[in-house]
Design a protein around this motif. Sequence first.
Motif, PDB file in Angstrom:
ATOM      1  N   ALA A 183      67.034  30.091  68.011  1.00 43.36           N
ATOM      2  CA  ALA A 183      67.659  31.190  67.267  1.00 43.36           C
ATOM      3  C   ALA A 183      69.161  30.918  67.208  1.00 43.36           C
ATOM      4  CB  ALA A 183      67.386  32.533  67.942  1.00 43.36           C
ATOM      5  N   LYS A 184      69.822  31.547  66.231  1.00 39.55           N
ATOM      6  CA  LYS A 184      71.257  31.350  66.060  1.00 39.55           C
ATOM      7  C   LYS A 184      72.038  32.283  66.994  1.00 39.55           C
ATOM      8  CE  LYS A 184      70.831  30.010  61.185  1.00 39.55           C
ATOM      9  NZ  LYS A 184      71.175  30.381  59.784  1.00 39.55           N
ATOM     10  N   PRO A 185      72.920  31.711  67.816  1.00 37.45           N
ATOM     11  CA  PRO A 185      73.695  32.535  68.751  1.00 37.45           C
ATOM     12  C   PRO A 185      75.008  33.010  68.135  1.00 37.45           C
ATOM     13  CG  PRO A 185      74.159  30.251  69.174  1.00 37.45           C
ATOM     14  CD  PRO A 185      73.164  30.271  68.032  1.00 37.45           C
ATOM     15  N   GLU A 186      75.692  33.852  68.867  1.00 34.02           N
ATOM     16  CA  GLU A 186      77.092  34.177  68.601  1.00 34.02           C
ATOM     17  C   GLU A 186      77.887  33.584  69.748  1.00 34.02           C
ATOM     18  OE1 GLU A 186      78.423  38.335  67.451  1.00 34.02           O
ATOM     19  OE2 GLU A 186      79.331  38.175  69.446  1.00 34.02           O
ATOM     20  N   LEU A 187      78.977  32.883  69.436  1.00 33.08           N
ATOM     21  CA  LEU A 187      79.781  32.225  70.465  1.00 33.08           C
ATOM     22  C   LEU A 187      81.136  32.902  70.604  1.00 33.08           C
ATOM     23  CD1 LEU A 187      79.083  28.485  69.509  1.00 33.08           C
ATOM     24  CD2 LEU A 187      77.785  29.971  71.050  1.00 33.08           C
ATOM     25  N   ALA A 188      81.693  32.839  71.798  1.00 36.08           N
ATOM     26  CA  ALA A 188      83.033  33.365  72.048  1.00 36.08           C
ATOM     27  C   ALA A 188      83.813  32.340  72.873  1.00 36.08           C
ATOM     28  CB  ALA A 188      82.959  34.696  72.794  1.00 36.08           C
ATOM     29  N   CYS A 189      85.047  32.088  72.463  1.00 35.14           N
ATOM     30  CA  CYS A 189      85.916  31.136  73.146  1.00 35.14           C
ATOM     31  C   CYS A 189      87.061  31.865  73.841  1.00 35.14           C
ATOM     32  CB  CYS A 189      86.523  30.155  72.141  1.00 35.14           C
ATOM     33  SG  CYS A 189      85.339  29.208  71.164  1.00 35.14           S
ATOM     34  N   ASN A 190      87.688  31.186  74.781  1.00 31.34           N
ATOM     35  CA  ASN A 190      88.987  31.590  75.299  1.00 31.34           C
ATOM     36  C   ASN A 190      89.800  30.321  75.539  1.00 31.34           C
ATOM     37  OD1 ASN A 190      88.061  30.531  77.738  1.00 31.34           O
ATOM     38  ND2 ASN A 190      88.151  32.451  78.873  1.00 31.34           N
ATOM     39  N   ARG A 191      90.995  30.471  76.066  1.00 35.11           N
ATOM     40  CA  ARG A 191      91.828  29.310  76.384  1.00 35.11           C
ATOM     41  C   ARG A 191      92.075  29.253  77.883  1.00 35.11           C
ATOM     42  NH1 ARG A 191      94.096  26.457  72.296  1.00 35.11           N
ATOM     43  NH2 ARG A 191      94.076  27.400  70.209  1.00 35.11           N
ATOM     44  N   ASN A 192      92.043  28.056  78.410  1.00 34.02           N
ATOM     45  CA  ASN A 192      92.373  27.862  79.814  1.00 34.02           C
ATOM     46  C   ASN A 192      93.849  28.223  80.017  1.00 34.02           C
ATOM     47  OD1 ASN A 192      93.452  26.209  82.187  1.00 34.02           O
ATOM     48  ND2 ASN A 192      91.240  25.918  82.403  1.00 34.02           N
ATOM     49  N   ALA A 193      94.123  29.116  80.958  1.00 37.66           N
ATOM     50  CA  ALA A 193      95.486  29.603  81.151  1.00 37.66           C
ATOM     51  C   ALA A 193      96.439  28.502  81.605  1.00 37.66           C
ATOM     52  CB  ALA A 193      95.485  30.739  82.167  1.00 37.66           C
ATOM     53  N   SER A 194      95.921  27.430  82.207  1.00 32.76           N
ATOM     54  CA  SER A 194      96.776  26.344  82.701  1.00 32.76           C
ATOM     55  C   SER A 194      96.976  25.246  81.669  1.00 32.76           C
ATOM     56  CB  SER A 194      96.180  25.749  83.979  1.00 32.76           C
ATOM     57  OG  SER A 194      96.109  26.717  85.004  1.00 32.76           O
ATOM     58  N   THR A 195      95.902  24.883  80.953  1.00 35.67           N
ATOM     59  CA  THR A 195      95.964  23.755  80.026  1.00 35.67           C
ATOM     60  C   THR A 195      96.052  24.169  78.562  1.00 35.67           C
ATOM     61  OG1 THR A 195      93.561  23.609  79.776  1.00 35.67           O
ATOM     62  CG2 THR A 195      94.557  22.435  81.656  1.00 35.67           C
ATOM     63  N   ASN A 196      95.746  25.412  78.275  1.00 32.05           N
ATOM     64  CA  ASN A 196      95.715  25.952  76.910  1.00 32.05           C
ATOM     65  C   ASN A 196      94.575  25.365  76.074  1.00 32.05           C
ATOM     66  OD1 ASN A 196      96.912  27.925  75.202  1.00 32.05           O
ATOM     67  ND2 ASN A 196      97.780  26.291  73.941  1.00 32.05           N
ATOM     68  N   LYS A 197      93.665  24.636  76.713  1.00 35.37           N
ATOM     69  CA  LYS A 197      92.540  24.067  75.973  1.00 35.37           C
ATOM     70  C   LYS A 197      91.498  25.144  75.669  1.00 35.37           C
ATOM     71  CE  LYS A 197      92.829  19.304  77.692  1.00 35.37           C
ATOM     72  NZ  LYS A 197      92.098  18.220  78.410  1.00 35.37           N
ATOM     73  N   LEU A 198      90.840  24.988  74.522  1.00 37.81           N
ATOM     74  CA  LEU A 198      89.766  25.898  74.159  1.00 37.81           C
ATOM     75  C   LEU A 198      88.574  25.705  75.087  1.00 37.81           C
ATOM     76  CD1 LEU A 198      89.839  25.546  70.267  1.00 37.81           C
ATOM     77  CD2 LEU A 198      90.493  27.582  71.574  1.00 37.81           C
ATOM     78  N   GLN A 199      87.971  26.807  75.492  1.00 36.73           N
ATOM     79  CA  GLN A 199      86.798  26.776  76.364  1.00 36.73           C
ATOM     80  C   GLN A 199      85.693  27.643  75.765  1.00 36.73           C
ATOM     81  OE1 GLN A 199      88.761  26.609  80.798  1.00 36.73           O
ATOM     82  NE2 GLN A 199      88.603  28.636  79.888  1.00 36.73           N
ATOM     83  N   LEU A 200      84.456  27.275  76.033  1.00 36.53           N
ATOM     84  CA  LEU A 200      83.341  28.163  75.712  1.00 36.53           C
ATOM     85  C   LEU A 200      83.297  29.235  76.783  1.00 36.53           C
ATOM     86  CD1 LEU A 200      80.899  28.786  73.879  1.00 36.53           C
ATOM     87  CD2 LEU A 200      79.510  27.435  75.464  1.00 36.53           C
ATOM     88  N   TRP A 201      83.480  30.464  76.371  1.00 35.37           N
ATOM     89  CA  TRP A 201      83.574  31.582  77.301  1.00 35.37           C
ATOM     90  C   TRP A 201      82.251  32.324  77.407  1.00 35.37           C
ATOM     91  CZ3 TRP A 201      85.647  36.788  75.290  1.00 35.37           C
ATOM     92  CH2 TRP A 201      85.578  37.765  76.301  1.00 35.37           C
TER      93      TRP A 201
END
Length: 242
Positions: A183-201
């Motif tokens: 099934a198709k999900p809904e995804l949400a990201c955030n950023r690592n507070a130290s590296t600013n890299k995008l993360q799967l949250w």
Amino acid sequence: METMNLFKVFLVSLTFVSASCSKNPIHFYKFSLQWPRSSCSGGTMKCPNPLPVGIGTSFTIHGLWPQDANDEPVDPYSSSHPCSAQPPPTKVQLLALIKSLYPSLTTNWPDLKNPLVPAANEDFWWKEWSKHGTCSDFPSKPFDYFDSALQIKLQLPASLGLSSGTTQSLQDIFNAISSAVKAKPELACNRNASTNKLQLWEVRLCYERPAPNELVKTIRDCPSSWPAKGPCTSPQDQVTLP
């Protein structure tokens, strides 16, 4: 005996109908899973470092949310929104009713800020129940509400088709999860507070509204798979699962 059985059927039907009579009736359910290392490194949540063994390496439950036809959360119970025939259980009543689920809830639905503190976990469960359970299809049956979430998680692939420590495009993550859960999900990201890299949250999966006296169990496509929630803006964004 027949009269008593008919009365029980009436009560079940009344609960289902009263949830339907909400000002924004239930259309489906959204089951939200969070990746602990992303939740705890995003700068908005202070967690134990390191996380307890067994919690940092798998998805944990954030909540089970009844949604309306516009994919908006169904409003919780209140004096101005009495969505069920009877007021929902108090906190003391709720915790007594779900006591037998504590071992599984503690493992699968912990408060990431204080996962080893029983009172913190109880507060988290109460918060999710108060906001999302009181006007679900289980306003007088919180055991079934929490058990629905636990049963869903236990039936899902543990990693949802993903590998910790990898970075890939958001589209590839979407495709891997879609293949794993069908099934198709809904995804949400955030950023690592130290590296600013995008993360799967978070990964949010959608489920059909159950028939009366049944648990939430039938997966379906989420209506708002794209765009992702949070700072991810493109399917080609490179996203890490820390």
